[in-house]
Design a protein around this motif. Structure first.
Motif, PDB file in Angstrom:
ATOM      1  N   LYS A   1       0.846  -1.192   0.000  1.00 18.92           N
ATOM      2  CA  LYS A   1       0.000   0.000   0.000  1.00 18.92           C
ATOM      3  C   LYS A   1       0.882   1.243   0.000  1.00 18.92           C
ATOM      4  N   ILE A   2       0.747   2.062  -1.042  1.00 16.55           N
ATOM      5  CA  ILE A   2       1.522   3.294  -1.153  1.00 16.55           C
ATOM      6  C   ILE A   2       0.601   4.464  -0.822  1.00 16.55           C
ATOM      7  N   GLU A   3       0.987   5.234   0.185  1.00 19.32           N
ATOM      8  CA  GLU A   3       0.159   6.359   0.623  1.00 19.32           C
ATOM      9  C   GLU A   3       0.973   7.644   0.654  1.00 19.32           C
ATOM     10  N   VAL A   4       0.316   8.745   0.325  1.00 21.15           N
ATOM     11  CA  VAL A   4       0.979  10.041   0.366  1.00 21.15           C
ATOM     12  C   VAL A   4       0.664  10.738   1.686  1.00 21.15           C
ATOM     13  N   VAL A   5       1.674  11.391   2.228  1.00 18.40           N
ATOM     14  CA  VAL A   5       1.504  12.264   3.391  1.00 18.40           C
ATOM     15  C   VAL A   5       1.906  13.656   2.902  1.00 18.40           C
ATOM     16  N   PRO A   6       0.951  14.415   2.357  1.00 15.61           N
ATOM     17  CA  PRO A   6       1.285  15.666   1.675  1.00 15.61           C
ATOM     18  C   PRO A   6       1.775  16.752   2.621  1.00 15.61           C
ATOM     19  N   GLY A   7       2.417  17.743   2.022  1.00 16.17           N
ATOM     20  CA  GLY A   7       2.944  18.845   2.823  1.00 16.17           C
ATOM     21  C   GLY A   7       3.628  19.864   1.942  1.00 16.17           C
ATOM     22  N   ALA A   8       4.755  20.374   2.401  1.00  9.89           N
ATOM     23  CA  ALA A   8       5.451  21.466   1.721  1.00  9.89           C
ATOM     24  C   ALA A   8       5.932  21.070   0.331  1.00  9.89           C
ATOM     25  N   SER A   9       5.832  22.021  -0.593  1.00  7.01           N
ATOM     26  CA  SER A   9       6.349  21.848  -1.950  1.00  7.01           C
ATOM     27  C   SER A   9       6.800  23.207  -2.458  1.00  7.01           C
ATOM     28  N   ALA A  10       8.025  23.276  -2.953  1.00  9.20           N
ATOM     29  CA  ALA A  10       8.556  24.558  -3.426  1.00  9.20           C
ATOM     30  C   ALA A  10       7.784  25.073  -4.633  1.00  9.20           C
TER      31      ALA A  10
ATOM     32  N   GLN B   1      23.006  40.534  -9.931  1.00 13.12           N
ATOM     33  CA  GLN B   1      24.375  40.988 -10.173  1.00 13.12           C
ATOM     34  C   GLN B   1      24.772  42.049  -9.150  1.00 13.12           C
ATOM     35  N   GLU B   2      23.808  42.894  -8.790  1.00 15.02           N
ATOM     36  CA  GLU B   2      24.077  43.966  -7.828  1.00 15.02           C
ATOM     37  C   GLU B   2      23.971  43.493  -6.382  1.00 15.02           C
ATOM     38  N   HIS B   3      23.384  42.322  -6.181  1.00 12.21           N
ATOM     39  CA  HIS B   3      23.254  41.756  -4.830  1.00 12.21           C
ATOM     40  C   HIS B   3      23.812  40.335  -4.841  1.00 12.21           C
ATOM     41  N   ALA B   4      25.082  40.241  -5.210  1.00 11.76           N
ATOM     42  CA  ALA B   4      25.724  38.932  -5.375  1.00 11.76           C
ATOM     43  C   ALA B   4      25.726  38.118  -4.084  1.00 11.76           C
ATOM     44  N   ASP B   5      25.666  38.799  -2.942  1.00 14.22           N
ATOM     45  CA  ASP B   5      25.683  38.085  -1.666  1.00 14.22           C
ATOM     46  C   ASP B   5      24.397  37.305  -1.422  1.00 14.22           C
ATOM     47  N   THR B   6      23.352  37.567  -2.227  1.00 11.97           N
ATOM     48  CA  THR B   6      22.086  36.845  -2.055  1.00 11.97           C
ATOM     49  C   THR B   6      21.967  35.643  -2.995  1.00 11.97           C
ATOM     50  N   VAL B   7      22.990  35.417  -3.803  1.00 10.71           N
ATOM     51  CA  VAL B   7      22.941  34.278  -4.734  1.00 10.71           C
ATOM     52  C   VAL B   7      23.332  33.023  -3.965  1.00 10.71           C
ATOM     53  N   ARG B   8      22.423  32.572  -3.153  1.00  8.94           N
ATOM     54  CA  ARG B   8      22.644  31.379  -2.336  1.00  8.94           C
ATOM     55  C   ARG B   8      21.291  30.744  -2.027  1.00  8.94           C
ATOM     56  N   GLY B   9      21.312  29.511  -1.611  1.00 15.77           N
ATOM     57  CA  GLY B   9      20.064  28.806  -1.335  1.00 15.77           C
ATOM     58  C   GLY B   9      19.468  28.217  -2.601  1.00 15.77           C
ATOM     59  N   GLU B  10      18.256  27.722  -2.488  1.00 17.51           N
ATOM     60  CA  GLU B  10      17.571  27.112  -3.628  1.00 17.51           C
ATOM     61  C   GLU B  10      16.673  28.136  -4.312  1.00 17.51           C
ATOM     62  N   PHE B  11      16.602  28.052  -5.645  1.00 18.24           N
ATOM     63  CA  PHE B  11      15.838  29.017  -6.428  1.00 18.24           C
ATOM     64  C   PHE B  11      14.683  28.342  -7.170  1.00 18.24           C
ATOM     65  N   VAL B  12      13.550  29.031  -7.181  1.00 22.21           N
ATOM     66  CA  VAL B  12      12.427  28.647  -8.031  1.00 22.21           C
ATOM     67  C   VAL B  12      12.237  29.782  -9.027  1.00 22.21           C
ATOM     68  N   VAL B  13      12.239  29.452 -10.310  1.00 20.73           N
ATOM     69  CA  VAL B  13      12.106  30.459 -11.361  1.00 20.73           C
ATOM     70  C   VAL B  13      10.769  30.253 -12.067  1.00 20.73           C
ATOM     71  N   ILE B  14      10.026  31.343 -12.215  1.00 21.18           N
ATOM     72  CA  ILE B  14       8.718  31.297 -12.871  1.00 21.18           C
ATOM     73  C   ILE B  14       8.750  32.243 -14.064  1.00 21.18           C
TER      74      ILE B  14
END
Length: 249
Positions: free
Chosen positions: A132-141, A234-247
């Motif tokens: 039996k495969i069951e989903v326990v839903p929650g966070a998704s980027a 480019q002007e805030h290079a120090d923020t180019v970290r972590g995971e990105f989602v692009v839309i």
């Protein structure tokens, strides 16, 4: 009332109700975990992680930190994109023994742009309804980013991560003419190149939204033309970290 008779070792006999037999069936839970803020884990996810026999995870170090935070101690088995047949055979054996397994990713919902999708497909093919495969839903980027982007999201196309080499040019060429709201992930090591590719290919009518560090302290949403978003980072290079989602809209 109908009972089932089960023979146990040492000559013991165990009488079980049908509901008890269902409980003994092997389970594979697909458990979503937080993408940043640990408070986003669900009560059901915590219960499943506490009650399962073993947790399958991408990186045991990451999952161990999560379980330790919630005072959960469970055996961990790494299962990731580079897991071989030996590891998969081990998972199959555990399910054949009637074990209850929980599959998690490092963050978010397993199997969405995640190697766990292969495991679920193979378990379904191998066992059918026996497991039996069951989903326990929650966070998704994906859905999290769309919910705060301020873009049409009644229909959208999710593309996962762009190819690193082969097919990367075609990937970005397609975005220029795509009529649906399109979402993809990118790593901090390649986000600038991705934005440069968007600047080269997207018409001025297209809008780009970049969401980073979702649910974390430094969560940020940058919206504008591809050129504007590229200039921002480019002007805030120090923020180019972590995971990105692009839309792209």
């Amino acid at each position: 009332m109908l009972f089932f008779c089960i023979a146990l070792p040492h000559g013991c006999i165990f009488y079980a109700l049908p509901a008890m037999l269902e409980f003994m069936q092997a389970h594979l839970y697909i458990v979503a975990t937080p993408i940043g803020n640990l408070e986003d884990i669900t009560l059901r996810a915590l219960r499943v992680l506490k009650e399962c026999d073993m947790v399958l995870c991408e990186d045991t170090r990451v999952t161990r930190k999560l379980l330790t935070h919630f005072d959960i101690q469970k055996p961990l088995v790494s299962y990731h994109a580079h897991s071989g047949f030996t590891k998969f055979d081990k998972v199959l054996e555990l399910l054949k023994e009637g074990k209850t397994l929980a599959l998690v990713s490092d963050a978010g919902t397993p199997t969405i742009s995640d190697p766990g999708a292969v495991l679920v497909a193979q378990v379904r093919e191998q066992f059918g309804d026996e497991v039996k495969i069951e989903v326990v839903p929650g966070a998704s980027a994906v859905t999290g980013a769309l919910s705060i982007a301020g873009v049409p999201a009644d229909s959208f196309l999710f593309l996962g991560f762009p190819p690193h080499k082969k097919g990367r040019k075609t990937f970005f060429d397609t975005l220029a003419t795509e009529k649906y709201t399109t979402v993809f992930y990118e790593s901090p090591h390649r986000i600038m190149k991705a934005l440069e590719s968007l600047v080269e290919r997207l018409p001025a009518t297209k809008k780009v939204v970049v969401v980073r560090e979702l649910t974390k302290i430094h969560e940020e949403v940058v919206t504008g033309t591809a050129s504007y978003v590229l200039t921002h980072f480019q002007e805030h290079a120090d923020t180019v970290r972590g995971e990105f989602v692009v839309i792209v809209v």
